[in-house]
Every structure is written in C-alpha cells, then in structure tokens.
Scaffold this motif. Sequence first.
Motif, PDB file in Angstrom:
ATOM      1  N   ASP A 144       0.808  -1.212   0.000  1.00  0.00           N
ATOM      2  CA  ASP A 144       0.000   0.000   0.000  1.00  0.00           C
ATOM      3  C   ASP A 144       0.847   1.270   0.000  1.00  0.00           C
ATOM      4  N   ALA A 145       0.243   2.373  -0.432  1.00  0.00           N
ATOM      5  CA  ALA A 145       0.870   3.689  -0.414  1.00  0.00           C
ATOM      6  C   ALA A 145       0.286   4.502   0.733  1.00  0.00           C
ATOM      7  N   VAL A 146       1.111   5.347   1.320  1.00  0.00           N
ATOM      8  CA  VAL A 146       0.703   6.121   2.485  1.00  0.00           C
ATOM      9  C   VAL A 146       1.002   7.599   2.264  1.00  0.00           C
ATOM     10  N   CYS A 147       0.040   8.439   2.607  1.00  0.00           N
ATOM     11  CA  CYS A 147       0.254   9.883   2.680  1.00  0.00           C
ATOM     12  C   CYS A 147       0.084  10.299   4.136  1.00  0.00           C
ATOM     13  N   VAL A 148       1.166  10.753   4.731  1.00  0.00           N
ATOM     14  CA  VAL A 148       1.134  11.240   6.109  1.00  0.00           C
ATOM     15  C   VAL A 148       0.723  12.710   6.112  1.00  0.00           C
ATOM     16  N   ILE A 149      -0.276  13.025   6.922  1.00  0.00           N
ATOM     17  CA  ILE A 149      -0.640  14.423   7.194  1.00  0.00           C
ATOM     18  C   ILE A 149      -0.295  14.705   8.647  1.00  0.00           C
ATOM     19  N   ASP A 150       0.585  15.665   8.874  1.00  0.00           N
ATOM     20  CA  ASP A 150       0.977  15.988  10.247  1.00  0.00           C
ATOM     21  C   ASP A 150       1.328  17.467  10.331  1.00  0.00           C
ATOM     22  N   LYS A 151       0.850  18.107  11.355  1.00  0.00           N
ATOM     23  CA  LYS A 151       1.139  19.518  11.591  1.00  0.00           C
ATOM     24  C   LYS A 151       2.564  19.725  12.091  1.00  0.00           C
ATOM     25  N   LEU A 152       3.151  18.655  12.632  1.00  0.00           N
ATOM     26  CA  LEU A 152       4.479  18.704  13.252  1.00  0.00           C
ATOM     27  C   LEU A 152       4.497  19.641  14.457  1.00  0.00           C
ATOM     28  N   THR A 153       3.607  19.339  15.403  1.00  0.00           N
ATOM     29  CA  THR A 153       3.690  19.978  16.703  1.00  0.00           C
ATOM     30  C   THR A 153       4.863  19.344  17.448  1.00  0.00           C
ATOM     31  N   TYR A 154       4.989  19.632  18.736  1.00  0.00           N
ATOM     32  CA  TYR A 154       6.149  19.144  19.488  1.00  0.00           C
ATOM     33  C   TYR A 154       6.291  17.625  19.431  1.00  0.00           C
ATOM     34  N   ALA A 155       5.180  16.888  19.347  1.00  0.00           N
ATOM     35  CA  ALA A 155       5.236  15.419  19.383  1.00  0.00           C
ATOM     36  C   ALA A 155       5.396  14.796  18.001  1.00  0.00           C
ATOM     37  N   GLY A 156       5.364  15.603  16.948  1.00  0.00           N
ATOM     38  CA  GLY A 156       5.556  15.073  15.600  1.00  0.00           C
ATOM     39  C   GLY A 156       7.030  15.076  15.239  1.00  0.00           C
ATOM     40  N   ASN A 157       7.559  13.924  14.885  1.00  0.00           N
ATOM     41  CA  ASN A 157       8.996  13.800  14.662  1.00  0.00           C
ATOM     42  C   ASN A 157       9.236  12.975  13.402  1.00  0.00           C
ATOM     43  N   LEU A 158       9.698  13.629  12.349  1.00  0.00           N
ATOM     44  CA  LEU A 158       9.939  12.915  11.091  1.00  0.00           C
ATOM     45  C   LEU A 158      11.101  11.940  11.174  1.00  0.00           C
ATOM     46  N   GLU A 159      11.942  12.062  12.196  1.00  0.00           N
ATOM     47  CA  GLU A 159      12.989  11.056  12.376  1.00  0.00           C
ATOM     48  C   GLU A 159      12.383   9.685  12.660  1.00  0.00           C
ATOM     49  N   SER A 160      11.179   9.652  13.200  1.00  0.00           N
ATOM     50  CA  SER A 160      10.512   8.375  13.462  1.00  0.00           C
ATOM     51  C   SER A 160      10.069   7.684  12.172  1.00  0.00           C
ATOM     52  N   LEU A 161      10.124   8.416  11.059  1.00  0.00           N
ATOM     53  CA  LEU A 161       9.738   7.881   9.750  1.00  0.00           C
ATOM     54  C   LEU A 161      10.926   7.779   8.795  1.00  0.00           C
ATOM     55  N   ALA A 162      12.121   8.030   9.311  1.00  0.00           N
ATOM     56  CA  ALA A 162      13.295   8.087   8.440  1.00  0.00           C
ATOM     57  C   ALA A 162      13.504   6.784   7.670  1.00  0.00           C
ATOM     58  N   GLU A 163      13.185   5.645   8.275  1.00  0.00           N
ATOM     59  CA  GLU A 163      13.453   4.364   7.619  1.00  0.00           C
ATOM     60  C   GLU A 163      12.542   4.105   6.418  1.00  0.00           C
ATOM     61  N   VAL A 164      11.435   4.839   6.307  1.00  0.00           N
ATOM     62  CA  VAL A 164      10.538   4.633   5.159  1.00  0.00           C
ATOM     63  C   VAL A 164      10.463   5.861   4.262  1.00  0.00           C
ATOM     64  N   SER A 165      11.134   6.939   4.616  1.00  0.00           N
ATOM     65  CA  SER A 165      10.938   8.210   3.920  1.00  0.00           C
ATOM     66  C   SER A 165      11.410   8.189   2.470  1.00  0.00           C
ATOM     67  N   ALA A 166      12.309   7.276   2.113  1.00  0.00           N
ATOM     68  CA  ALA A 166      12.790   7.201   0.729  1.00  0.00           C
ATOM     69  C   ALA A 166      11.947   6.271  -0.130  1.00  0.00           C
ATOM     70  N   ASP A 167      10.988   5.593   0.464  1.00  0.00           N
ATOM     71  CA  ASP A 167      10.162   4.651  -0.307  1.00  0.00           C
ATOM     72  C   ASP A 167       9.217   5.431  -1.227  1.00  0.00           C
ATOM     73  N   PRO A 168       9.090   5.039  -2.494  1.00  0.00           N
ATOM     74  CA  PRO A 168       8.215   5.778  -3.422  1.00  0.00           C
ATOM     75  C   PRO A 168       6.734   5.714  -3.051  1.00  0.00           C
ATOM     76  N   ARG A 169       6.364   4.796  -2.157  1.00  0.00           N
ATOM     77  CA  ARG A 169       4.960   4.695  -1.736  1.00  0.00           C
ATOM     78  C   ARG A 169       4.640   5.614  -0.555  1.00  0.00           C
ATOM     79  N   TYR A 170       5.634   6.347  -0.097  1.00  0.00           N
ATOM     80  CA  TYR A 170       5.464   7.242   1.053  1.00  0.00           C
ATOM     81  C   TYR A 170       5.490   8.693   0.595  1.00  0.00           C
ATOM     82  N   ARG A 171       4.592   9.489   1.133  1.00  0.00           N
ATOM     83  CA  ARG A 171       4.670  10.930   0.940  1.00  0.00           C
ATOM     84  C   ARG A 171       4.258  11.622   2.225  1.00  0.00           C
ATOM     85  N   PHE A 172       4.730  12.856   2.372  1.00  0.00           N
ATOM     86  CA  PHE A 172       4.464  13.610   3.584  1.00  0.00           C
ATOM     87  C   PHE A 172       3.871  14.962   3.236  1.00  0.00           C
ATOM     88  N   GLU A 173       2.830  15.346   3.975  1.00  0.00           N
ATOM     89  CA  GLU A 173       2.210  16.655   3.830  1.00  0.00           C
ATOM     90  C   GLU A 173       2.162  17.320   5.195  1.00  0.00           C
TER      91      GLU A 173
END
Length: 357
Positions: free
Chosen positions: A27-56
């Motif tokens: 499956d493909a995933v689109c993450v929607i996150d405001k990136l408040t204090y508890a939002g941490n893109l380092e927690s997604l680093a292992e999948v961030s290069a996958d073409p099925r992943y996108r971030f908004e």
Amino acid sequence: MKKIIVTGGAGFIGSAVVRSIIGNTADAVCVIDKLTYAGNLESLAEVSADPRYRFEQADICDRRALDRIFTDFRPDIVMHLAAESHVDRSIDGPGEFIQTNIVGTYTLLEAARSYFDTLSEEAKREFRFHHISTDEVYGDLEGPEDFFRESTPYAPSSPYSASKAASDHLVRAWKRTFRLPTIVTNCSNNYGPYHFPEKLIPLVILNALDGKPLPVYGTGAQIRDWLYVEDHARALYLVATRGVPGETYNIGGHNEKKNIEVVETICALLDELRPRDDGRSYREQITFVADRPGHDLRYAIDAAKIGRELGWKPQETFDSGIRKTVEWYLANKDGWCRRVQDGSYSRERLGLGGKGR
C-alpha cells in the motif's frame, strides 16, 4: 494496492502504523501531520525514501489543505490518529485539545465526506474512515473483575478524554447522518520505540539513565492495560482494511499492571542491561509525587471482539515488549532520544520529509 491517508503519522502510534504499512504491505501512504512538538519525522526516516510514502505538513483544521490533499492523493482509506494526547497538558491548557481533537476531527470528517461524494459507487463501497481513539473515554473501572467493552458508557474524566469522547461521537454521527463509512477503535496504553519522553515509560527510562528522580503519581496504584505499539499498528491496519463500517473495536494488550510495577520492572531491566556505576539499583531513584487531578484508578480492555471477528491478538507479552522497549531506548539514547530531549529534532525535521510538501 490501497492508498491510505494517516493523520498524525509523525507521532508515536502514527509512525508505527506508517512503518508497518510500508514495511509489510504493497500500500501507499500519505502522512498528514502539523508537526507539533510530538511530531517527529525522524521516526519515519526508515521509510521516507520509499516511493509509496509521501508527507504533507498540514493542520487537520485547515479545510483548504485537506481538500487539496484528498483531491491529489485520492485515498481509499483514512486512518485518523492526529490528536493532542497528554492528560497533564490537557489540564494545563485544554484549548488546544478542543481545537485539534474536536474541531480538527470535524474538519477532517467534512473533507472526507466531500471527497466521498465524488466517488463511484464501487469506490464508495471500499472507502473507510477509521478513527483511532482511547480507552480513557470510558472513565475508570470500579471493580477488579470489570472491563471496558464496546458497549461501555462514556464517562471521561479529563479535558483530553472528554475531547476524544466528543470526536468519537462526531465520527459515529457522520456515519448515521451522512452515511460516511466510519469505524472507531479504542485502545489501551501504548508503549514501545519512538515514544515521546513525556510519557511514563520513556520518561522513567531516560530519567533513570540520566540519574534523575523517577516520578510516580500518588502511590503508583493506578492500573493500566499495556499494549505494545507494533501490536497496535497491526490491529489498526486490520480494522482499516477488514473492519465493518459502523462498528467499534476495542484493542488491548492483555497486560494489566500497576504504575509502580511498570516502573520497578524498568528499573530491574536497567539494573541488568545498564547497571549504575555505583552498583546500586535504579529503584533508589523512585520518587512519589502528588497525584494529578481526576486521575482514573483502573483501565482494562476487553479485546475479545477484535479477536473473535478479525482474528487479532497481541504478539508481545508485557515482559517481552518492555524488554524490547528498554533495549531500543538504550540503543538510541544518544541519537533519537537526545535530539528529542534537546529540541534539535524540531530544528532539523523539515529536511527529513521524503516525497511531498
């Protein structure tokens, strides 16, 4: 392949869901996150290069941004995890909880409904809006033999749980009134890797290693059912893809523990895995503090329904899950943990987003 929006996907549970979907499905995933204090893109680093992943980076209260993302990504499933979730913070400042958890859920529901109305009849039959909530909406339990069930009346005790209860009611109302195919899950306390250090288990681990007091509310007699976050992520995906619209599923770990037992277990593991230089036990750092207002005594989930209807059960016991958790924090103390503690994760996170905005 399904296309799944995960709101709050840079948070603790959300990032576990995203890592699980990208790692174990097509499956493909689109993450929607405001990136408040508890939002941490380092927690997604292992999948961030996958073409099925996108971030908004977007606020779920921003209807224009949501409409754009729905139109562009064309999701089959929405998994809604974005929420303010720390009880102590809700006591100090309830307003953000009302805005995100209630107004944000309403805005997301309306964006989903508008998008749903554009779908073909076949696509409508497949679409799901999965709202992820908490067992705290039920209040607390009186007797040792009772459990929260899907039919348990709501009796929230804190601004946090009240705001989540309100969002649950909105989701069910949009199913009944507008025929939006919604599902609700209510879970017990999660723990595991990438947990923000303000919560009990990571706070105790990191305070212990730093030689700081280990704060325990009251006498530590509060009882919680502990669910390993990766078990929860598997359950959520199962509900999102196989659950029945209009249904509620409780998700629990079958691991009831007093808070003081949890803290003492962590101390024993640290005594084994990373002994103090002075040879004394980490238990000596335990400090009892004044209880917080309205603190519920016992939560316990009856997860029989999801096991019976969808075949899910947790893979981790508390003993196996807490050992994995302590080992992860030991391995990542000078990396992920330190960057969260000193705030550098917040300054660097915009360079780690992968595809998308």
